[in-house]
Every structure is written in C-alpha cells, then in structure tokens.
Design an enzyme around this catalytic site. Structure first.
Site, short mmCIF file in Angstrom:
data_model
loop_
_atom_site.label_atom_id
_atom_site.label_comp_id
_atom_site.label_asym_id
_atom_site.label_seq_id
_atom_site.Cartn_x
_atom_site.Cartn_y
_atom_site.Cartn_z
N HIS A 1 -18.66 -6.77 -35.17
CA HIS A 1 -18.14 -8.14 -35.13
C HIS A 1 -16.96 -8.24 -36.08
CE1 HIS A 1 -18.11 -12.47 -34.82
NE2 HIS A 1 -18.04 -12.53 -36.14
N GLY B 1 0.82 -1.22 0.00
CA GLY B 1 0.00 0.00 0.00
C GLY B 1 0.85 1.26 0.00
P1 NAI Z 1 -2.78 -2.44 -2.36
O1 NAI Z 1 -3.47 -1.74 -1.26
O2 NAI Z 1 -3.43 -2.59 -3.69
O3 NAI Z 1 -2.38 -3.92 -1.87
C1 NAI Z 1 -1.61 -4.15 -0.71
C2 NAI Z 1 -1.74 -5.59 -0.29
O4 NAI Z 1 -0.79 -5.88 0.74
C3 NAI Z 1 -3.12 -5.92 0.30
O5 NAI Z 1 -3.62 -7.06 -0.37
C4 NAI Z 1 -2.81 -6.20 1.76
O6 NAI Z 1 -3.70 -7.14 2.34
C5 NAI Z 1 -1.39 -6.73 1.71
N1 NAI Z 1 -0.63 -6.63 2.97
C6 NAI Z 1 -0.58 -5.57 3.81
N2 NAI Z 1 0.21 -5.87 4.87
C7 NAI Z 1 0.69 -7.11 4.69
C8 NAI Z 1 1.58 -7.99 5.44
N3 NAI Z 1 2.14 -7.60 6.59
N4 NAI Z 1 1.85 -9.21 4.96
C9 NAI Z 1 1.29 -9.62 3.79
N5 NAI Z 1 0.47 -8.85 3.05
C10 NAI Z 1 0.16 -7.61 3.48
O7 NAI Z 1 -1.37 -1.68 -2.46
P2 NAI Z 1 -0.26 -1.61 -3.62
O8 NAI Z 1 -0.33 -2.77 -4.55
O9 NAI Z 1 1.01 -1.35 -2.89
O10 NAI Z 1 -0.68 -0.33 -4.44
C11 NAI Z 1 -0.69 0.97 -3.82
C12 NAI Z 1 -1.71 1.87 -4.47
O11 NAI Z 1 -1.31 2.19 -5.78
C13 NAI Z 1 -3.08 1.22 -4.56
O12 NAI Z 1 -4.04 2.15 -4.11
C14 NAI Z 1 -3.26 0.92 -6.01
O13 NAI Z 1 -4.61 1.06 -6.41
C15 NAI Z 1 -2.37 1.97 -6.69
N6 NAI Z 1 -1.87 1.42 -7.95
C16 NAI Z 1 -2.73 1.33 -9.01
C17 NAI Z 1 -2.31 0.77 -10.20
C18 NAI Z 1 -3.31 0.62 -11.30
O14 NAI Z 1 -4.36 1.26 -11.25
N7 NAI Z 1 -3.04 -0.20 -12.32
C19 NAI Z 1 -0.95 0.28 -10.39
C20 NAI Z 1 -0.16 0.39 -9.21
C21 NAI Z 1 -0.61 0.96 -8.04
#
Ligand code: NAI
Length: 462
Positions: free
Chosen positions: A441, A268
């Site tokens: 299509h 996150g």
């Molecule tokens: P995320 O919030 O999507 O996922 C973080 C994951 O880490 C969650 O599933 C959580 O349960 C897990 N987690 C947390 N603590 C943990 C632990 N101690 N041990 C194991 N697992 C744990 O965060 P992410 O992927 O870092 O992305 C950050 C932000 O950036 C998000 O809000 C995302 O939407 C945005 N983003 C969007 C993209 C897109 O729209 N394509 C691309 C990259 C990022």
C-alpha cells in the site's frame, strides 16, 4: 552438413526471439531480414514508435490537464512536431540497435536481404543460397485495406504512415475501432486533431469484454474522440488537401460522408508471405490466408516451420515471441509450449486497457457458472492521488472451484497489473489465492487484490 542448424526468416519479435533462444540452446543460427534495421514491424513501425508518441502526448495532456491541479505552474506547453518525431525515431534506433547487439552477443548471423525458400533446407537471400536443417518463417503481417480503398501513406495511411505524418492533421478519420485505430486516434486527439472513428460493429474493441468496451468508449469520448458505430466504410476518395470517406450506416438507406485531412485505415492486418515461394513449395495455407501448422509449428513441408502473425492466433508481438521460444526449444530437442489461454492483450491509451483469459460473454455462451469480482479505481488511494480514478478491475472465477478464468482492467498501468493475474492463472490459482496475497500500500495493484476479494466475501474499499 548444412551450414546452419536454423535459418529464421524475419527479425521481428517472433523471429529474433526464436533466433536468440535457439543460439542459447547451442544451435548455429542465422536470420534473414530485408529491412535496414532489425526488429520488424513492432520495433520499426509498430509497438515501439506508437508507445513513444503515446507517452509524449500523454505527457502533454498531463501538463495541460493536471499540472495546475498539483500546484505546478508552467507556460502552456507547445508541440514541436518534428522534434516529437525525432524523439520517436531515436527510440526506434535505440531498440533496433539493441537487437543487433544481441545478435552479435549470441553469435547469430544476419543475412541481409529479402529471403525466399527454393526448397526445404535452403534459403536464398540475394545471390546466395544458404543451407539449414530447419527454417522458421516469421515474416509477420501487413496492413489489410478495404476494397475500394488504397493506401498512399500520405493522406490515406496505415499505421506506418500515421506514425510519420508531416503535420498534425486538423481532422483525422479513423476506419476501425480496434487497437491501432484507438491508440493512434488517442495520439492525434491529444495533439488537437478532431478525431472521428468509424466502426462496422456496434461496439469498439471487438472481442473484448463488453463492460470494458463500454467504459473505455465513454472515457475516450470524454477525451474528445467521436465514434460512429454500426457503419461500413465503402470508399475513400482523395481530393485536393484531403479525402472524403463514404460509409453506409446499417440503420439507414442513405450512405453518409465524412471529410478529413488524413484517413487512417485500421481494419486489421493480414499475413505477409509475399516472395517466399510458398505456393511452389506446396505449403498448405488456411482459408484465411495463414500458414497452416501443426502443434510443433511445422508446416505441411517438413523442416519448414512458421510462427507469429503468419499463422493463426492473435496478432500480438508477445504471442509471436512465445511461439519463437517454443519452436527454438522444439528444434533443440526440448518441449516447447505456449499456453494460449493466458495471453494478455493491452491497449496503451490513457487509461490503459488490459484483458486476459475468458470474457463474461464467452462464459455465458459456454453456460459456465462463474463469479465476477469488480473493483473501481475510485476506491484506490494511489489512483485518486494521480487523477486516475476512472476505470475498474474485474476478475472472473469459476463458481465451484474459484479458479481464475479471466481478468479485465481499464485503468492506470492496466498493462502491467494484468501480469500478476497472468502468473496466478499459469499456476492455476483461485481468486482467494490472489486475495490472500499481501499487496503493498499504496499501489494500483491493490485494486487487483480488491477485485479478487470481491469474488469472495467482498472488497474492503468499495
Ligand atoms: P483490429 O482487428 O484490432 O480492428 C479492426 C477494426 O476494423 C474492427 O473493429 C473491425 O470491425 C473494423 N472494420 C473492419 N472493416 C470495416 C469497415 N469496412 N468499416 C468500418 N470498420 C471496419 O485491427 P487493427 O486495429 O488494424 O490492428 C491489427 C492487428 O495489430 C490486431 O491484431 C491488433 O491486435 C494488433 N495490434 C496490437 C497492438 C497492441 O497489442 N497494443 C497495437 C497495434 C496493433
């Protein structure tokens, strides 16, 4: 009279879009940005570079898996990693340069340096203090790590380090099965790394439609990603040539360990507000460390607004852009508005995943009567022709009114397909409206129409 009508702090998608829209509406605008290039996290170390690496490695996979099936004989492709990184850097330069061009075109001044706000109406950048009638904070977010885990951006990396590793790791541990973990995990799995994703919850992609999440996990596993779900990472310790991750599976008393050459921490992000001087100004924050704003994106201090990742809502570039446009319109005396019920979310793996509106889980929790129309890409001629028959489209519609409430897609071009549903939802369309719209299509979008048909009398090709 203030020097500027508006100073935006931060030139990411929220900030630069806000500045351009405000300039178009006749405001005199400057943007403070401390990075060497415009575009913020998204263009420099986020959305854009990751899409370059996803595209390059998807092409590699196509060559390895599908070329021969189409009668194309080529020598086995080789990966020139420095050249792939150079391609990615070229893509970044093109995009950030594009924003610089747009600033010039719209008469926007770039105040180069890190800004702080000594008081409402003033922004200090380096030695100079500038005056502005309104200030918009659009400083985005930074990776948040876990307690006991510090990033060195070499062995223990955030997405920033993962986009510029000196070599392809043999073993990559990914902490967090969210968007960053899965996109970057896919990149390195295709490049031959052994990728293990550790996730605290019992499913990947938290908050997403459960059916999508399950199918997506199956497809990623087929591509070689390994998942350890229901485990909490406790620590990461560096040692010569790698690191060891200690995690605690919820169903066991014993902690487990995982050896890796590189560990990607993707648990996150948190608002980035360091150095702005918000505390001294008395800007109210939420308990989650976000800047609190009202419906006009104004903070508790008059004349200071905030948009994008620093305030509540999904941390998505397009959400920040929309808020940027809305606040620019409000400052220009118009009625800016964002429809938070229709913000798509996309994961750019292969296949792509795209979701919009309510999930089945949310509808059940609300006790709402709904109909779900599903259509598998196996029934879509175009998808089968290009070996992308895996995945499905699901459309959710109100049982009584047929109004579309959500859409969830795993499959080819899902990130683009979702937008016809977004437009339909913005117009308050019913599933039948979508089903009665003629779709060319053979296109992938016929699968969307079929899912809409499945909300009514039934899909044709399923
Ligand atoms: P995320 O919030 O999507 O996922 C973080 C994951 O880490 C969650 O599933 C959580 O349960 C897990 N987690 C947390 N603590 C943990 C632990 N101690 N041990 C194991 N697992 C744990 O965060 P992410 O992927 O870092 O992305 C950050 C932000 O950036 C998000 O809000 C995302 O939407 C945005 N983003 C969007 C993209 C897109 O729209 N394509 C691309 C990259 C990022």
């Amino acid at each position: 009279m203030a020097q500027y009508d508006l100073i935006v702090i931060g030139a990411g998608p929220g900030g630069y879009v806000c500045a351009i829209r405000a300039a178009q509406l006749g405001l005199r605008v400057a943007v403070a940005e401390g990075r060497e290039t415009l575009g913020g996290t998204c263009l420099n170390v986020g959305c854009i570079p990751s899409k370059a690496l996803l595209h390059a490695t998807h092409s590699l996979h196509e060559a390895q898996a599908n070329f021969a099936r189409m009668g194309l004989r080529v020598a086995p492709p080789e990966v020139d990693w420095p050249a792939m990184l150079a391609y990615k850097d070229g893509v970044i330069a093109q995009n950030t340069g594009g924003i610089e061009f747009l600033f010039k075109k719209n008469g926007i001044d770039w105040l180069r340096g890190w800004a702080s706000i000594p008081e409402a109406g003033r922004v200090a950048v380096g030695e100079t203090t500038h005056e502005a009638r309104a200030i918009v904070i659009a400083t985005g977010s930074e990776a948040s790590t876990l307690p006991g885990v510090s990033l060195d951006e070499e062995v223990v990396v955030s997405s920033t380090g993962a986009l510029a590793l000196p070599a392809i790791p043999r073993r990559l541990a990914v902490i967090g099965a969210g968007v960053i973990g899965l996109e970057m995990g896919s990149v390195y799995a295709r490049l031959g790394a052994e990728v293990t994703v550790l996730e605290y919850l019992d499913a990947i992609t938290p908050g997403m439609d459960g059916e999508v999440s399950k199918q997506f996990q199956r497809l990623l596993q087929k591509q070689g990603l390994k998942f350890v779900l229901g485990t909490a990472v406790r620590s990461v310790e560096r040692h010569d040539g790698g690191a060891v991750v200690t995690h605690q599976p919820r169903k066991s008393n014993e902690p487990a360990t995982l050896e890796a050459d590189v560990v990607l921490v993707a648990t996150g992000r948190k608002p980035f507000v360091k150095g702005l001087g918000l505390e001294a100004l008395g800007v109210e924050m939420t308990p989650r460390g976000q800047i609190a704003t009202d419906a006009r994106y104004e903070t508790s201090v008059r004349g200071i607004h905030a948009i994008g990742d620093v305030r509540e809502g999904p941390m998505l570039a397009h959400k920040a852009e929309d808020e940027g446009m809305a606040v620019a319109e409000i400052l220009a005396g118009r009625h800016g508005h964002v429809n938070y019920g229709v913000i798509p979310s996309v994961i750019y793996t292969t296949p792509e995943v795209a979701t919009l509106g309510l999930t089945e889980e949310a509808l059940k929790a609300e006790g709402r009567a709904y109909r779900a129309g599903r259509f598998p890409f196996m029934g879509n001629g175009r998808a089968k022709a290009v070996f992308q028959g895996e995945g499905f489209v699901k459309i959710l519609a109100d049982a009584a009114t047929d109004r579309i409430l959500g859409a969830h897609i795993v499959g080819p071009m899902a990130g683009d397909l979702i937008h016809e549903v977004a437009v339909a939802m913005e117009f308050g369309a019913s599933a039948e409206d979508l089903a009665r719209t003629c779709h060319a299509h053979p296109t992938f979008s016929e699968a969307v129409r079929e899912a809409a048909l499945a909300c009514g009398d039934g899909a044709i090709h399923a």
